[in-house]
Design a protein around this motif. Structure first.
Motif, PDB file in Angstrom:
ATOM      1  N   ILE A 112       0.885  -1.164   0.000  1.00 11.34           N
ATOM      2  CA  ILE A 112       0.000   0.000   0.000  1.00 11.34           C
ATOM      3  C   ILE A 112       0.919   1.208   0.000  1.00 11.34           C
ATOM      4  O   ILE A 112       1.850   1.293   0.801  1.00 11.34           O
ATOM      5  CB  ILE A 112      -0.927   0.005   1.234  1.00 11.34           C
ATOM      6  CG1 ILE A 112      -1.887  -1.188   1.152  1.00 11.34           C
ATOM      7  CG2 ILE A 112      -1.686   1.321   1.332  1.00 11.34           C
ATOM      8  CD1 ILE A 112      -2.793  -1.348   2.356  1.00 11.34           C
ATOM      9  N   VAL A 113       0.688   2.121  -0.925  1.00 14.07           N
ATOM     10  CA  VAL A 113       1.557   3.285  -1.053  1.00 14.07           C
ATOM     11  C   VAL A 113       0.773   4.574  -0.859  1.00 14.07           C
ATOM     12  O   VAL A 113      -0.433   4.622  -1.065  1.00 14.07           O
ATOM     13  CB  VAL A 113       2.263   3.336  -2.433  1.00 14.07           C
ATOM     14  CG1 VAL A 113       3.156   2.135  -2.636  1.00 14.07           C
ATOM     15  CG2 VAL A 113       1.266   3.444  -3.556  1.00 14.07           C
ATOM     16  N   GLU A 114       1.494   5.603  -0.453  1.00 13.38           N
ATOM     17  CA  GLU A 114       0.924   6.937  -0.397  1.00 13.38           C
ATOM     18  C   GLU A 114       1.373   7.662  -1.653  1.00 13.38           C
ATOM     19  O   GLU A 114       2.569   7.753  -1.933  1.00 13.38           O
ATOM     20  CB  GLU A 114       1.402   7.675   0.849  1.00 13.38           C
ATOM     21  CG  GLU A 114       0.715   8.995   1.032  1.00 13.38           C
ATOM     22  CD  GLU A 114       0.996   9.620   2.386  1.00 13.38           C
ATOM     23  OE1 GLU A 114       0.900  10.849   2.480  1.00 13.38           O
ATOM     24  OE2 GLU A 114       1.318   8.881   3.333  1.00 13.38           O
ATOM     25  N   LEU A 115       0.424   8.133  -2.409  1.00 12.88           N
ATOM     26  CA  LEU A 115       0.719   8.809  -3.661  1.00 12.88           C
ATOM     27  C   LEU A 115       0.954  10.300  -3.420  1.00 12.88           C
ATOM     28  O   LEU A 115       0.440  10.868  -2.451  1.00 12.88           O
ATOM     29  CB  LEU A 115      -0.451   8.627  -4.631  1.00 12.88           C
ATOM     30  CG  LEU A 115      -0.807   7.180  -4.950  1.00 12.88           C
ATOM     31  CD1 LEU A 115      -2.129   7.118  -5.690  1.00 12.88           C
ATOM     32  CD2 LEU A 115       0.289   6.525  -5.754  1.00 12.88           C
ATOM     33  N   PRO A 116       1.724  10.936  -4.289  1.00 12.47           N
ATOM     34  CA  PRO A 116       1.922  12.375  -4.131  1.00 12.47           C
ATOM     35  C   PRO A 116       0.621  13.139  -4.394  1.00 12.47           C
ATOM     36  O   PRO A 116      -0.207  12.700  -5.191  1.00 12.47           O
ATOM     37  CB  PRO A 116       2.976  12.721  -5.186  1.00 12.47           C
ATOM     38  CG  PRO A 116       2.997  11.585  -6.129  1.00 12.47           C
ATOM     39  CD  PRO A 116       2.457  10.387  -5.416  1.00 12.47           C
ATOM     40  N   LYS A 117       0.480  14.256  -3.707  1.00 11.46           N
ATOM     41  CA  LYS A 117      -0.701  15.095  -3.927  1.00 11.46           C
ATOM     42  C   LYS A 117      -0.586  15.758  -5.297  1.00 11.46           C
ATOM     43  O   LYS A 117       0.520  15.974  -5.799  1.00 11.46           O
ATOM     44  CB  LYS A 117      -0.805  16.139  -2.830  1.00 11.46           C
ATOM     45  CG  LYS A 117      -1.073  15.509  -1.479  1.00 11.46           C
ATOM     46  CD  LYS A 117      -1.188  16.527  -0.394  1.00 11.46           C
ATOM     47  CE  LYS A 117      -1.455  15.797   0.923  1.00 11.46           C
ATOM     48  NZ  LYS A 117      -1.479  16.672   2.063  1.00 11.46           N
ATOM     49  N   PRO A 118      -1.721  16.096  -5.900  1.00 12.25           N
ATOM     50  CA  PRO A 118      -1.675  16.738  -7.221  1.00 12.25           C
ATOM     51  C   PRO A 118      -0.930  18.069  -7.166  1.00 12.25           C
ATOM     52  O   PRO A 118      -0.968  18.778  -6.162  1.00 12.25           O
ATOM     53  CB  PRO A 118      -3.146  16.965  -7.565  1.00 12.25           C
ATOM     54  CG  PRO A 118      -3.926  16.137  -6.624  1.00 12.25           C
ATOM     55  CD  PRO A 118      -3.076  15.890  -5.439  1.00 12.25           C
ATOM     56  N   VAL A 119      -0.268  18.390  -8.251  1.00  7.65           N
ATOM     57  CA  VAL A 119       0.425  19.667  -8.358  1.00  7.65           C
ATOM     58  C   VAL A 119      -0.619  20.735  -8.638  1.00  7.65           C
ATOM     59  O   VAL A 119      -1.480  20.559  -9.494  1.00  7.65           O
ATOM     60  CB  VAL A 119       1.465  19.622  -9.508  1.00  7.65           C
ATOM     61  CG1 VAL A 119       2.135  20.953  -9.674  1.00  7.65           C
ATOM     62  CG2 VAL A 119       2.468  18.511  -9.254  1.00  7.65           C
ATOM     63  N   LYS A 120      -0.521  21.833  -7.916  1.00  8.95           N
ATOM     64  CA  LYS A 120      -1.469  22.920  -8.154  1.00  8.95           C
ATOM     65  C   LYS A 120      -1.095  23.629  -9.443  1.00  8.95           C
ATOM     66  O   LYS A 120       0.079  23.834  -9.738  1.00  8.95           O
ATOM     67  CB  LYS A 120      -1.452  23.904  -6.990  1.00  8.95           C
ATOM     68  CG  LYS A 120      -2.026  23.309  -5.723  1.00  8.95           C
ATOM     69  CD  LYS A 120      -2.064  24.308  -4.625  1.00  8.95           C
ATOM     70  CE  LYS A 120      -2.635  23.658  -3.366  1.00  8.95           C
ATOM     71  NZ  LYS A 120      -2.616  24.557  -2.223  1.00  8.95           N
ATOM     72  N   ASN A 121      -2.089  24.021 -10.176  1.00 14.19           N
ATOM     73  CA  ASN A 121      -1.868  24.742 -11.425  1.00 14.19           C
ATOM     74  C   ASN A 121      -1.403  26.158 -11.091  1.00 14.19           C
ATOM     75  O   ASN A 121      -2.169  26.960 -10.574  1.00 14.19           O
ATOM     76  CB  ASN A 121      -3.155  24.769 -12.246  1.00 14.19           C
ATOM     77  CG  ASN A 121      -2.924  25.368 -13.621  1.00 14.19           C
ATOM     78  OD1 ASN A 121      -1.859  25.874 -13.910  1.00 14.19           O
ATOM     79  ND2 ASN A 121      -3.940  25.310 -14.441  1.00 14.19           N
ATOM     80  N   LYS A 122      -0.138  26.453 -11.357  1.00 23.88           N
ATOM     81  CA  LYS A 122       0.419  27.767 -11.011  1.00 23.88           C
ATOM     82  C   LYS A 122       0.545  28.659 -12.240  1.00 23.88           C
ATOM     83  O   LYS A 122       1.191  29.683 -12.188  1.00 23.88           O
ATOM     84  CB  LYS A 122       1.790  27.579 -10.363  1.00 23.88           C
ATOM     85  CG  LYS A 122       1.692  26.885  -9.036  1.00 23.88           C
ATOM     86  CD  LYS A 122       3.015  26.838  -8.334  1.00 23.88           C
ATOM     87  CE  LYS A 122       2.848  26.166  -6.979  1.00 23.88           C
ATOM     88  NZ  LYS A 122       4.080  26.162  -6.237  1.00 23.88           N
ATOM     89  N   ILE A 123      -0.084  28.260 -13.324  1.00 27.54           N
ATOM     90  CA  ILE A 123      -0.027  29.080 -14.530  1.00 27.54           C
ATOM     91  C   ILE A 123      -1.086  30.172 -14.390  1.00 27.54           C
ATOM     92  O   ILE A 123      -2.252  29.907 -14.207  1.00 27.54           O
ATOM     93  CB  ILE A 123      -0.302  28.233 -15.782  1.00 27.54           C
ATOM     94  CG1 ILE A 123       0.755  27.142 -15.906  1.00 27.54           C
ATOM     95  CG2 ILE A 123      -0.346  29.118 -17.024  1.00 27.54           C
ATOM     96  CD1 ILE A 123       0.489  26.158 -17.005  1.00 27.54           C
ATOM     97  N   SER A 124      -0.623  31.397 -14.491  1.00 20.78           N
ATOM     98  CA  SER A 124      -1.562  32.508 -14.401  1.00 20.78           C
ATOM     99  C   SER A 124      -1.733  33.137 -15.778  1.00 20.78           C
ATOM    100  O   SER A 124      -0.810  33.110 -16.598  1.00 20.78           O
ATOM    101  CB  SER A 124      -1.083  33.535 -13.389  1.00 20.78           C
ATOM    102  OG  SER A 124       0.214  33.985 -13.756  1.00 20.78           O
ATOM    103  N   PRO A 125      -2.879  33.710 -16.018  1.00 19.91           N
ATOM    104  CA  PRO A 125      -3.105  34.318 -17.335  1.00 19.91           C
ATOM    105  C   PRO A 125      -2.149  35.486 -17.564  1.00 19.91           C
ATOM    106  O   PRO A 125      -1.784  36.197 -16.639  1.00 19.91           O
ATOM    107  CB  PRO A 125      -4.550  34.797 -17.269  1.00 19.91           C
ATOM    108  CG  PRO A 125      -4.950  34.729 -15.849  1.00 19.91           C
ATOM    109  CD  PRO A 125      -3.996  33.851 -15.130  1.00 19.91           C
ATOM    110  N   THR A 126      -1.733  35.637 -18.796  1.00 18.54           N
ATOM    111  CA  THR A 126      -0.830  36.742 -19.147  1.00 18.54           C
ATOM    112  C   THR A 126      -1.638  38.012 -19.348  1.00 18.54           C
ATOM    113  O   THR A 126      -2.697  37.990 -19.954  1.00 18.54           O
ATOM    114  CB  THR A 126      -0.080  36.438 -20.458  1.00 18.54           C
ATOM    115  OG1 THR A 126      -0.324  35.121 -20.874  1.00 18.54           O
ATOM    116  CG2 THR A 126       1.376  36.664 -20.322  1.00 18.54           C
ATOM    117  N   ILE A 127      -1.115  39.083 -18.831  1.00 17.41           N
ATOM    118  CA  ILE A 127      -1.772  40.378 -19.002  1.00 17.41           C
ATOM    119  C   ILE A 127      -1.050  41.133 -20.101  1.00 17.41           C
ATOM    120  O   ILE A 127       0.149  41.322 -20.059  1.00 17.41           O
ATOM    121  CB  ILE A 127      -1.751  41.174 -17.672  1.00 17.41           C
ATOM    122  CG1 ILE A 127      -2.451  40.379 -16.603  1.00 17.41           C
ATOM    123  CG2 ILE A 127      -2.386  42.549 -17.883  1.00 17.41           C
ATOM    124  CD1 ILE A 127      -2.364  40.982 -15.225  1.00 17.41           C
ATOM    125  N   SER A 128      -1.799  41.591 -21.096  1.00 19.92           N
ATOM    126  CA  SER A 128      -1.194  42.313 -22.225  1.00 19.92           C
ATOM    127  C   SER A 128      -1.289  43.794 -22.043  1.00 19.92           C
ATOM    128  O   SER A 128      -2.134  44.360 -21.496  1.00 19.92           O
ATOM    129  CB  SER A 128      -1.883  41.952 -23.533  1.00 19.92           C
ATOM    130  OG  SER A 128      -1.848  40.561 -23.718  1.00 19.92           O
TER     131      SER A 128
END
Length: 128
Positions: A112-128
């Motif tokens: 039985i293994v402990e899996l890593p938690k999901p990576v949070k999406n750190k991509i933010s929208p680009t401001i032009s």
């Protein structure tokens, strides 16, 4: 020449897919390659279970997996002392756990293994 996998009660598409998997799985170890299959129901791969085990496949059953899935692989998990109760008990633990049969150079290992938690999406929208 490779023999065809004997399949019962499967559609033509499944039968062709299973026969293709069977043909390539006999060569996987020679090339140090492994198949990655994802399924919601292990009963669908039951006809080729032994072929997958012989090819060195690892099996991961995530927390919340149906006991019907466990029953398909039960003979493999019981070799390591696991029962359906172990799978069900994962439902009462942390979210990121799994019951696994891992193929290694020295054979198979059940754990039985402990899996890593999901990576949070750190991509933010680009401001032009």
């Amino acid at each position: 020449m490779h023999k065809n996998v004997q399949l019962k009660k499967t559609g033509s598409y499944e039968k062709d897919s299973f026969n293709n998997i069977y043909r390539i799985s006999t060569e996987l170890r020679k090339f140090r390659t492994k198949l990655i299959l994802s399924t919601h129901g292990f009963h669908k791969i039951a006809p080729i279970k032994d072929v997958l085990i012989e090819a060195g496949s690892s099996i991961i059953m995530l927390r919340g997996t149906s006991t019907k899935n466990f029953e398909v692989m039960e003979d493999e998990f019981t070799k390591f002392g696991f029962t359906t109760d172990d799978l069900v008990s994962l439902n009462h633990t942390e979210q990121y756990k799994a019951l696994c049969l891992i193929a290694t150079k020295k054979g198979r290992h059940g754990c039985i293994v402990e899996l890593p938690k999901p990576v949070k999406n750190k991509i933010s929208p680009t401001i032009s």
